[in-house]
Design an enzyme around this catalytic site. Structure first.
Site, PDB file in Angstrom:
ATOM      1  N   LYS A 196       0.810  -1.218   0.000  1.00 58.32           N
ATOM      2  CA  LYS A 196       0.000   0.000   0.000  1.00 58.32           C
ATOM      3  C   LYS A 196       0.845   1.270   0.000  1.00 58.32           C
ATOM      4  O   LYS A 196       0.367   2.327  -0.398  1.00 58.32           O
ATOM      5  CB  LYS A 196      -0.986  -0.038   1.160  1.00 58.32           C
TER       6      LYS A 196
HETATM    7  C1  LIG Z   1      -4.598  -4.584   1.295  1.00 61.33           C
HETATM    8  C2  LIG Z   1      -3.858  -5.877   1.213  1.00 61.33           C
HETATM    9  C3  LIG Z   1      -4.264  -6.911   0.335  1.00 61.33           C
HETATM   10  C4  LIG Z   1      -5.500  -6.806  -0.528  1.00 61.33           C
HETATM   11  O1  LIG Z   1      -5.409  -5.812  -1.502  1.00 61.33           O
HETATM   12  P1  LIG Z   1      -6.737  -5.286  -2.256  1.00 61.33           P
HETATM   13  O2  LIG Z   1      -6.295  -4.165  -3.103  1.00 61.33           O
HETATM   14  O3  LIG Z   1      -7.685  -4.871  -1.159  1.00 61.33           O
HETATM   15  O4  LIG Z   1      -7.279  -6.440  -3.026  1.00 61.33           O
HETATM   16  C5  LIG Z   1      -3.472  -8.052   0.269  1.00 61.33           C
HETATM   17  N1  LIG Z   1      -2.374  -8.195   1.041  1.00 61.33           N
HETATM   18  C6  LIG Z   1      -1.965  -7.246   1.914  1.00 61.33           C
HETATM   19  C7  LIG Z   1      -0.756  -7.483   2.727  1.00 61.33           C
HETATM   20  C8  LIG Z   1      -2.694  -6.056   2.028  1.00 61.33           C
HETATM   21  O5  LIG Z   1      -2.280  -5.111   2.907  1.00 61.33           O
END
Ligand SMILES: *Cc1c(COP(=O)(O)O)cnc(C)c1O
Length: 506
Positions: A152
């Site tokens: 993220k």
């Molecule tokens: C947010 C997240 C996901 C999922 O991502 P999306 O965009 O919501 O599908 C998967 N793995 C981790 C470690 C995350 O922080």
């Protein structure tokens, strides 16, 4: 595997214009019209009842006023020549090229270039998003070299800088309000804490995030930072956020709310970049195409991969990996889309009942029939939603899927560690399992997105029978850092009152 994507049958062996000329992968109609380098891209709502807006307005809101999500009205296509030229670029240079296609006309090029350079300067690997071999055609792209150790950071480091730029220009203040099950909160705080025109209110479920996740959030302090532990679960937090966005009249004059979860288009846009980055390491060099397996929760990350494919990257398979919360896998494997109770798993960032960004894909699947999109997503109460056979076939031509339970997650962490020495976090492990099971062509590199650093989820690593890894150096003192957090009841009014008091005191 009935859900395996077998739409791409022909193997091309070199960088040929037959393959890239149309930029249209087999079985994947481009539903947006083709227009190179738009002057200023417009964004439309998936529900069709809000006016089109530009990039700046999209970044500064989140949801469209009609409740829909913004999508570009024309998707830029990338030509053979562009793809070949991009192969020589560093990560920030590539990011500049891709992102320029979406923001052109709203930010001066020099300014955008600097924001992108600053966003990725602090990542631990010089390659920013290194791609490492596991075994055979299986690879992993490590997306956790940013400050909070999850993918993220790729989007939120940039989003913070975009907000700062637009808000300074407008001399306007906003309040970021977000709910997090762990990773979004810390990445948003790290990305936006320096913004002078932003006050942040991040809600997490009290006592229901891992200690590392909590400390990553509560140790970020400042007059504009507010961590709130809500006495409820993640859905309660999200419900409060949704209601506050729907009725912003409680805010002091001049303020508006901004969303930082993946309904914000800027997040999707920033994530498109690393699909090109990974793909161009193979395509035109050692393979005619690439496949991706994506640990999926809110469908944001994999939707970015779908857009990279629609823009012209030769993507063979896109594999949706879910944990036991598997609404997307049930849709792909049985054409039944409906809610079931949310269950906690070893991969908490994927513990999501309904994936918001799936609405963006439905907009394409229903060929921009916004009334149908609206009926489908708002009808998702107690009823089971289905699409036509032809639409379902089109969805399966784009996506394979697999649901991976906790036992298989642990087994995969163990197996991959024994086989290749790679230590996968539980989210990444669901992706690797799905990549192994759904792979249809051993000649095509299958790249799993490594979404988090294993040290973030030490308990799951230990449950898999392995030693918990240490936190990286920049976080070594995490357990000594002071924490600041306010515990509030599971009540919209309590949150509103807290926000009004805090904003009033600024
Ligand atoms: C947010 C997240 C996901 C999922 O991502 P999306 O965009 O919501 O599908 C998967 N793995 C981790 C470690 C995350 O922080």
């Amino acid at each position: 595997m009935q859900s395996v994507n077998a739409s791409c049958a022909s193997a091309c062996s070199s960088w040929t214009s037959e393959q890239y000329g149309s930029a249209t992968p087999a079985g994947a109609p481009i539903l947006h019209s083709n227009k190179q380098r738009p002057e200023a891209m417009k964004y439309v709502s998936t529900r069709g009842r809000s006016p089109a807006v530009n990039f700046e307005e999209v970044v500064l809101t989140g949801l469209a006023p009609d409740g829909g999500l913004y999508v570009p009205d024309q998707l830029p296509l990338v030509s053979l020549e562009q793809l070949a030229a991009w192969q020589r670029l560093s990560y920030p240079e590539l990011a500049f090229e891709v992102i320029s296609l979406f923001v052109a006309g709203t930010i001066p090029a020099g300014k955008l270039r600097q924001m992108i350079l600053d966003s990725y300067a602090g990542f631990s690997d010089p390659d920013v998003a290194p791609v490492k071999p596991l075994y055979g055609n299986q690879w992993v792209m490590q997306l956790y070299g940013g400050p909070t150790l999850a993918f993220k950071d790729f989007a939120l480091q940039l989003l913070g800088r975009l907000l700062d730029h637009f808000l300074e220009k407008r001399q306007q203040h906003v309040a970021i309000l977000g709910a997090t099950s762990g990773d979004t909160g810390s990445a948003a705080l790290e990305g936006c804490k320096q913004c002078r025109f932003v006050d942040m209110f991040i809600l997490h479920p009290h006592n229901r995030v891992s200690e590392v996740q909590r400390r990553q959030m509560t140790s970020v302090t400042g007059d504009n930072i507010n961590n709130i532990a809500v006495q409820g679960n993640f859905d309660d937090c999200q419900e409060i956020v949704k209601k506050a966005f729907a009725d912003q009249g409680f805010l002091p004059a001049g303020y508006q709310l901004v969303a930082v979860n993946s309904i914000n288009w800027a997040r999707i846009m920033a994530q498109i970049v690393y699909y090109f980055h990974a793909g161009l390491k193979f395509v035109g060099r050692s393979a005619p195409g690439v496949s991706f397996s994506v640990p999926t929760g809110n469908f944001g990350d994999i939707y970015a991969g779908y857009l990279a494919k629609q823009m012209g990257l030769p993507v063979r398979q896109l594999v949706i990996a879910t944990n036991r919360n598997d609404i997307l896998h049930r849709f792909i494997s049985s054409n039944r889309y409906h809610k079931t109770a949310l269950e906690p798993s070893l991969s908490p960032s994927m513990d999501i009942m309904v994936s918001s960004n799936f609405e963006r894909f439905l907009f394409d699947l229903f060929q921009q029939d916004t009334a149908r999109v609206t009926r489908f997503v708002t009808g998702l109460g107690s009823t089971v939603q289905s699409v036509s056979e032809a639409e379902w076939a089109r969805a399966r031509a784009h996506f394979a899927s697999l649901s991976v339970d906790d036992a298989e997650t642990c087994a995969t962490i163990q197996e991959i560690h024994a086989r290749s020495g790679y230590l996968a976090d539980p989210h990444t492990a669901t992706g690797i399992r799905a990549a192994m099971v759904c792979d249809t062509d051993s000649r095509i590199p299958m790249i799993t997105l490594g979404t988090a650093h294993p040290a973030k989820f030490a308990a799951a690593i230990e449950q898999a029978g392995l030693a918990a890894p240490a936190l990286p150096a920049h976080m070594a003192d995490l357990y000594q850092r002071p924490e600041r957090c306010t515990v509030l009841p599971n009540s919209l009014d309590a949150i509103k009152q807290f926000m009004v008091e805090r904003l009033g005191a600024r």
